[in-house]
Design a protein around this motif. Structure first.
Motif, PDB file in Angstrom:
ATOM      1  N   HIS A  77       0.830  -1.202   0.000  1.00  0.00           N
ATOM      2  CA  HIS A  77       0.000   0.000   0.000  1.00  0.00           C
ATOM      3  C   HIS A  77       0.864   1.252   0.000  1.00  0.00           C
ATOM      4  CE1 HIS A  77      -3.212  -2.761   1.163  1.00  0.00           C
ATOM      5  NE2 HIS A  77      -4.045  -1.817   0.785  1.00  0.00           N
ATOM      6  N   MET A  78       0.377   2.254  -0.709  1.00  0.00           N
ATOM      7  CA  MET A  78       0.991   3.570  -0.644  1.00  0.00           C
ATOM      8  C   MET A  78       0.493   4.272   0.619  1.00  0.00           C
ATOM      9  SD  MET A  78       0.374   4.657  -4.619  1.00  0.00           S
ATOM     10  CE  MET A  78       1.394   3.987  -5.942  1.00  0.00           C
ATOM     11  N   VAL A  79       1.426   4.758   1.412  1.00  0.00           N
ATOM     12  CA  VAL A  79       1.065   5.524   2.601  1.00  0.00           C
ATOM     13  C   VAL A  79       1.071   7.012   2.267  1.00  0.00           C
ATOM     14  CG1 VAL A  79       1.607   5.912   5.046  1.00  0.00           C
ATOM     15  CG2 VAL A  79       1.993   3.658   4.022  1.00  0.00           C
ATOM     16  N   ASN A  80       1.771   7.344   1.220  1.00  0.00           N
ATOM     17  CA  ASN A  80       1.611   8.640   0.564  1.00  0.00           C
ATOM     18  C   ASN A  80       1.802   8.385  -0.928  1.00  0.00           C
ATOM     19  OD1 ASN A  80       4.464   8.298   0.333  1.00  0.00           O
ATOM     20  ND2 ASN A  80       4.624  10.485  -0.075  1.00  0.00           N
ATOM     21  N   ALA A  81       1.286   9.243  -1.744  1.00  0.00           N
ATOM     22  CA  ALA A  81       1.461   9.109  -3.192  1.00  0.00           C
ATOM     23  C   ALA A  81       1.432  10.514  -3.782  1.00  0.00           C
ATOM     24  CB  ALA A  81       0.360   8.247  -3.808  1.00  0.00           C
ATOM     25  N   PRO A  82       2.585  11.062  -4.148  1.00  0.00           N
ATOM     26  CA  PRO A  82       2.641  12.429  -4.662  1.00  0.00           C
ATOM     27  C   PRO A  82       1.662  12.664  -5.815  1.00  0.00           C
ATOM     28  CG  PRO A  82       4.856  11.576  -4.290  1.00  0.00           C
ATOM     29  CD  PRO A  82       3.917  10.428  -4.080  1.00  0.00           C
ATOM     30  N   PHE A  83       1.016  13.837  -5.790  1.00  0.00           N
ATOM     31  CA  PHE A  83       0.101  14.305  -6.846  1.00  0.00           C
ATOM     32  C   PHE A  83      -1.238  13.557  -6.850  1.00  0.00           C
ATOM     33  CE2 PHE A  83       4.527  14.375  -8.650  1.00  0.00           C
ATOM     34  CZ  PHE A  83       4.778  15.696  -8.341  1.00  0.00           C
ATOM     35  N   THR A  84      -1.548  12.816  -5.801  1.00  0.00           N
ATOM     36  CA  THR A  84      -2.814  12.084  -5.710  1.00  0.00           C
ATOM     37  C   THR A  84      -3.476  12.398  -4.372  1.00  0.00           C
ATOM     38  OG1 THR A  84      -2.227  10.044  -4.513  1.00  0.00           O
ATOM     39  CG2 THR A  84      -1.519  10.208  -6.824  1.00  0.00           C
ATOM     40  N   PRO A  85      -4.720  11.917  -4.159  1.00  0.00           N
ATOM     41  CA  PRO A  85      -5.369  12.166  -2.867  1.00  0.00           C
ATOM     42  C   PRO A  85      -4.721  11.449  -1.685  1.00  0.00           C
ATOM     43  CG  PRO A  85      -7.002  11.622  -4.546  1.00  0.00           C
ATOM     44  CD  PRO A  85      -5.652  11.320  -5.128  1.00  0.00           C
ATOM     45  N   ILE A  86      -3.935  10.397  -1.927  1.00  0.00           N
ATOM     46  CA  ILE A  86      -3.379   9.623  -0.821  1.00  0.00           C
ATOM     47  C   ILE A  86      -2.263  10.418  -0.152  1.00  0.00           C
ATOM     48  CG2 ILE A  86      -2.242   7.473  -0.152  1.00  0.00           C
ATOM     49  CD1 ILE A  86      -3.558   6.157  -2.597  1.00  0.00           C
ATOM     50  N   GLY A  87      -2.460  10.736   1.111  1.00  0.00           N
ATOM     51  CA  GLY A  87      -1.555  11.629   1.820  1.00  0.00           C
ATOM     52  C   GLY A  87      -2.014  13.072   1.729  1.00  0.00           C
ATOM     53  N   LEU A  88      -3.292  13.278   1.360  1.00  0.00           N
ATOM     54  CA  LEU A  88      -3.872  14.617   1.225  1.00  0.00           C
ATOM     55  C   LEU A  88      -3.549  15.468   2.455  1.00  0.00           C
ATOM     56  CD1 LEU A  88      -5.917  16.418  -0.438  1.00  0.00           C
ATOM     57  CD2 LEU A  88      -7.691  15.470   1.038  1.00  0.00           C
ATOM     58  N   ASN A  89      -3.053  16.681   2.220  1.00  0.00           N
ATOM     59  CA  ASN A  89      -2.686  17.595   3.305  1.00  0.00           C
ATOM     60  C   ASN A  89      -1.690  16.960   4.267  1.00  0.00           C
ATOM     61  OD1 ASN A  89      -4.442  19.539   2.254  1.00  0.00           O
ATOM     62  ND2 ASN A  89      -6.170  18.723   3.425  1.00  0.00           N
ATOM     63  N   LYS A  90      -0.811  16.105   3.719  1.00  0.00           N
ATOM     64  CA  LYS A  90       0.228  15.419   4.506  1.00  0.00           C
ATOM     65  C   LYS A  90      -0.363  14.515   5.584  1.00  0.00           C
ATOM     66  CE  LYS A  90       3.768  18.901   3.557  1.00  0.00           C
ATOM     67  NZ  LYS A  90       4.807  19.802   4.104  1.00  0.00           N
ATOM     68  N   SER A  91      -1.551  13.999   5.322  1.00  0.00           N
ATOM     69  CA  SER A  91      -2.174  13.081   6.272  1.00  0.00           C
ATOM     70  C   SER A  91      -1.316  11.833   6.448  1.00  0.00           C
ATOM     71  CB  SER A  91      -3.560  12.662   5.757  1.00  0.00           C
ATOM     72  OG  SER A  91      -4.065  11.580   6.515  1.00  0.00           O
ATOM     73  N   THR A  92      -1.193  11.404   7.683  1.00  0.00           N
ATOM     74  CA  THR A  92      -0.466  10.162   7.965  1.00  0.00           C
ATOM     75  C   THR A  92      -1.415   9.020   8.299  1.00  0.00           C
ATOM     76  OG1 THR A  92      -0.249  10.778  10.300  1.00  0.00           O
ATOM     77  CG2 THR A  92       1.545  11.424   8.819  1.00  0.00           C
ATOM     78  N   SER A  93      -2.710   9.260   8.148  1.00  0.00           N
ATOM     79  CA  SER A  93      -3.685   8.231   8.523  1.00  0.00           C
ATOM     80  C   SER A  93      -4.261   7.510   7.315  1.00  0.00           C
ATOM     81  CB  SER A  93      -4.828   8.857   9.331  1.00  0.00           C
ATOM     82  OG  SER A  93      -5.542   9.814   8.559  1.00  0.00           O
ATOM     83  N   MET A  94      -3.823   7.882   6.108  1.00  0.00           N
ATOM     84  CA  MET A  94      -4.334   7.276   4.881  1.00  0.00           C
ATOM     85  C   MET A  94      -3.449   6.119   4.422  1.00  0.00           C
ATOM     86  SD  MET A  94      -5.352  10.572   2.568  1.00  0.00           S
ATOM     87  CE  MET A  94      -6.826  11.547   2.856  1.00  0.00           C
ATOM     88  N   PHE A  95      -4.050   5.175   3.761  1.00  0.00           N
ATOM     89  CA  PHE A  95      -3.320   4.097   3.096  1.00  0.00           C
ATOM     90  C   PHE A  95      -4.191   3.600   1.958  1.00  0.00           C
ATOM     91  CE2 PHE A  95      -6.158   2.218   6.073  1.00  0.00           C
ATOM     92  CZ  PHE A  95      -6.505   0.963   5.600  1.00  0.00           C
ATOM     93  N   GLY A  96      -3.586   3.313   0.819  1.00  0.00           N
ATOM     94  CA  GLY A  96      -4.371   2.868  -0.327  1.00  0.00           C
ATOM     95  C   GLY A  96      -3.489   2.634  -1.526  1.00  0.00           C
ATOM     96  N   HIS A  97      -4.074   2.802  -2.708  1.00  0.00           N
ATOM     97  CA  HIS A  97      -3.277   2.620  -3.922  1.00  0.00           C
ATOM     98  C   HIS A  97      -3.934   3.355  -5.079  1.00  0.00           C
ATOM     99  CE1 HIS A  97      -0.050   0.849  -6.202  1.00  0.00           C
ATOM    100  NE2 HIS A  97       0.332   0.177  -5.133  1.00  0.00           N
ATOM    101  N   THR A  98      -3.083   3.769  -6.012  1.00  0.00           N
ATOM    102  CA  THR A  98      -3.543   4.396  -7.244  1.00  0.00           C
ATOM    103  C   THR A  98      -3.380   3.419  -8.402  1.00  0.00           C
ATOM    104  OG1 THR A  98      -1.354   5.266  -7.765  1.00  0.00           O
ATOM    105  CG2 THR A  98      -2.783   6.643  -6.396  1.00  0.00           C
ATOM    106  N   GLY A  99      -4.040   3.733  -9.517  1.00  0.00           N
ATOM    107  CA  GLY A  99      -3.898   2.949 -10.732  1.00  0.00           C
ATOM    108  C   GLY A  99      -3.498   3.845 -11.887  1.00  0.00           C
ATOM    109  N   ILE A 100      -2.765   3.303 -12.851  1.00  0.00           N
ATOM    110  CA  ILE A 100      -2.226   4.096 -13.953  1.00  0.00           C
ATOM    111  C   ILE A 100      -3.316   4.615 -14.881  1.00  0.00           C
ATOM    112  CG2 ILE A 100      -1.868   2.175 -15.576  1.00  0.00           C
ATOM    113  CD1 ILE A 100       0.524   5.150 -14.922  1.00  0.00           C
ATOM    114  N   GLY A 101      -4.530   4.077 -14.764  1.00  0.00           N
ATOM    115  CA  GLY A 101      -5.641   4.603 -15.553  1.00  0.00           C
ATOM    116  C   GLY A 101      -6.341   5.772 -14.892  1.00  0.00           C
ATOM    117  N   GLY A 102      -6.052   6.004 -13.597  1.00  0.00           N
ATOM    118  CA  GLY A 102      -6.667   7.114 -12.868  1.00  0.00           C
ATOM    119  C   GLY A 102      -7.441   6.702 -11.637  1.00  0.00           C
TER     120      GLY A 102
END
Length: 403
Positions: A337-362
């Motif tokens: 899992h991404m705990v942060n992911a630059p340029f995406t919602p994951i880690g929004l506002n430097k949140s440390t409580s998010m975890f998830g994943h992005t996909g290359i399609g969006g």
């Protein structure tokens, strides 16, 4: 908020979020998508809209499936985490303990943790990705088991774009006996009523949206001039990017011969295969529910996905970039899992409580432990560069402004 272009349900408190979703179709920026949010166990948004095809002739339905690419990695990691929780898979154990053939050619000391947090140095195939045989599982795992790594295991972080699924999936198969797709179906999808599959059956093909992919993925080439700039003149971030340019691992992990065909993900071969890093298909509400459960104690209606302490293990930072496949960017990874992911919602506002994943399609999926949120956005139009996650970013920022 039903409209001419959008169907489904949205709690009145979140109408501004629904308006963002609707505008993405009014502007024709998006072709089709589904979007869902759970908060504290309640599905407060479940919307879908637009069309399944480039011609905009088939309306997106409530049960339209779409490929979410690397979002699948998170689902695969959840399956592995269940085996870790049960004591059947040990993070510090060598991979070769479960998969003896893997312990060769410099991979002898690779651990399970190395595979799960992109530190195995196995982000590609030494002779390129085998083409047009996506359903031949053993072809991929045999090659990976026998080859040497591109970097010494645990010496660096390098995103395993496609290989993650075969590597972790083979561990799951060796330990449990079932494929990732079968394990997820029987252990989680059926008990929880999740409309999400890894390896699509014939009966689901007709409700699958087309992915409208660009002809070429972003590459490190756009930054190649950095290799000629002395380190003296570069910031830490640019030095990391320069190293990624010099290594050029991006073109190994994202093998252009394998994935730059914009139609490959629409073939029956791709959809029916089990590619646990890249070809999960589903509806957004299913993963909003799954990550909503993980963000709210880990169980629901008598079905335990993971214990709370295992969720913490899943989202704990196990590896911190620069990621030498992902342009030297400072990605942080938990277990798959991404705990942060630059340029995406994951880690929004430097949140440390998010975890998830992005996909290359969006597509973007995440859980938020503090806000008790499960967020899921699935779409079928890939966008260029920094516009790739434009809609999901707007949705997440608007949602969080209301929480």
């Amino acid at each position: 908020m039903p409209t001419e272009l959008v169907s489904g349900y949205c709690d009145s408190k979140f109408e501004k979020v629904a308006e963002v979703f609707n505008r993405s179709f009014e502007s024709e920026f998006e072709v089709g998508a589904s979007f869902a949010v759970e908060i504290e166990g309640e599905m407060v948004i479940n919307l879908w809209g637009g069309h399944q095809d480039a011609q905009r002739s088939q309306a997106w339905q409530e049960n339209t499936l779409v490929n979410v690419f690397s979002v699948t990695k998170g689902v695969t990691a959840i399956c592995a985490a269940r085996l870790i929780e049960q004591g059947r898979l040990d993070l510090v154990q060598k991979v070769s303990h479960y998969w003896p053939e893997y312990g060769c050619n410099g991979k002898e000391n690779t651990t399970v943790l190395d595979l799960l947090c992109h530190r195995a140095g196995m982000f590609g195939f030494q002779n390129g990705v085998p083409l047009n045989q996506w359903t031949d599982w053993h072809q991929f795992t045999d090659l990976l088991g026998a080859q040497k790594p591109f970097a010494e295991p645990n010496s660096m972080q390098g995103y395993h774009a496609l290989t993650f699924g075969w590597l972790v999936g083979e561990l799951i198969r060796r330990v449990d006996g079932r494929s990732v797709g079968q394990y997820f179906k029987e252990e989680l999808a059926e008990p929880l009523g999740l409309d999400f599959v890894i390896g699509m059956g014939d009966r689901d093909m007709a409700r699958c949206a087309d992915m409208l992919m660009l002809g070429k993925l972003p590459t490190i080439d756009q930054f190649k001039a950095l290799r000629f700039v002395p380190d003296l003149f570069l910031s830490k971030a640019l030095k990391d990017m320069k190293l990624a340019v010099v290594k050029d691992f991006n073109s190994v992990a994202f093998d252009p011969n394998a994935i730059n065909d914009p139609d490959v993900s629409n073939t029956r071969e791709w959809r029916s295969a089990e590619i646990p890093a890249a070809n999960g298909h589903g509806v957004a509400s299913s993963l909003a529910k799954l990550y909503g459960i993980l963000s709210n104690g880990g169980s629901r209606n008598g079905v335990e996905v993971l214990k709370a302490e295992t969720v913490e293990l899943l989202r704990k930072v196990h590896s911190y970039g620069p990621d030498l496949v992902l342009f030297g960017l400072p990605y942080r990874f938990g277990l798959g899992h991404m705990v942060n992911a630059p340029f995406t919602p994951i880690g929004l506002n430097k949140s440390t409580s998010m975890f998830g994943h992005t996909g290359i399609g969006g597509a973007v999926v995440f859980g938020d432990m503090d806000k008790k949120v499960g967020f899921s956005y699935f779409n079928n139009q890939q966008h260029k560069d920094l516009k790739l996650y434009e809609t999901s970013n707007k949705l997440a920022k608007t949602l969080y402004s209301l929480l």
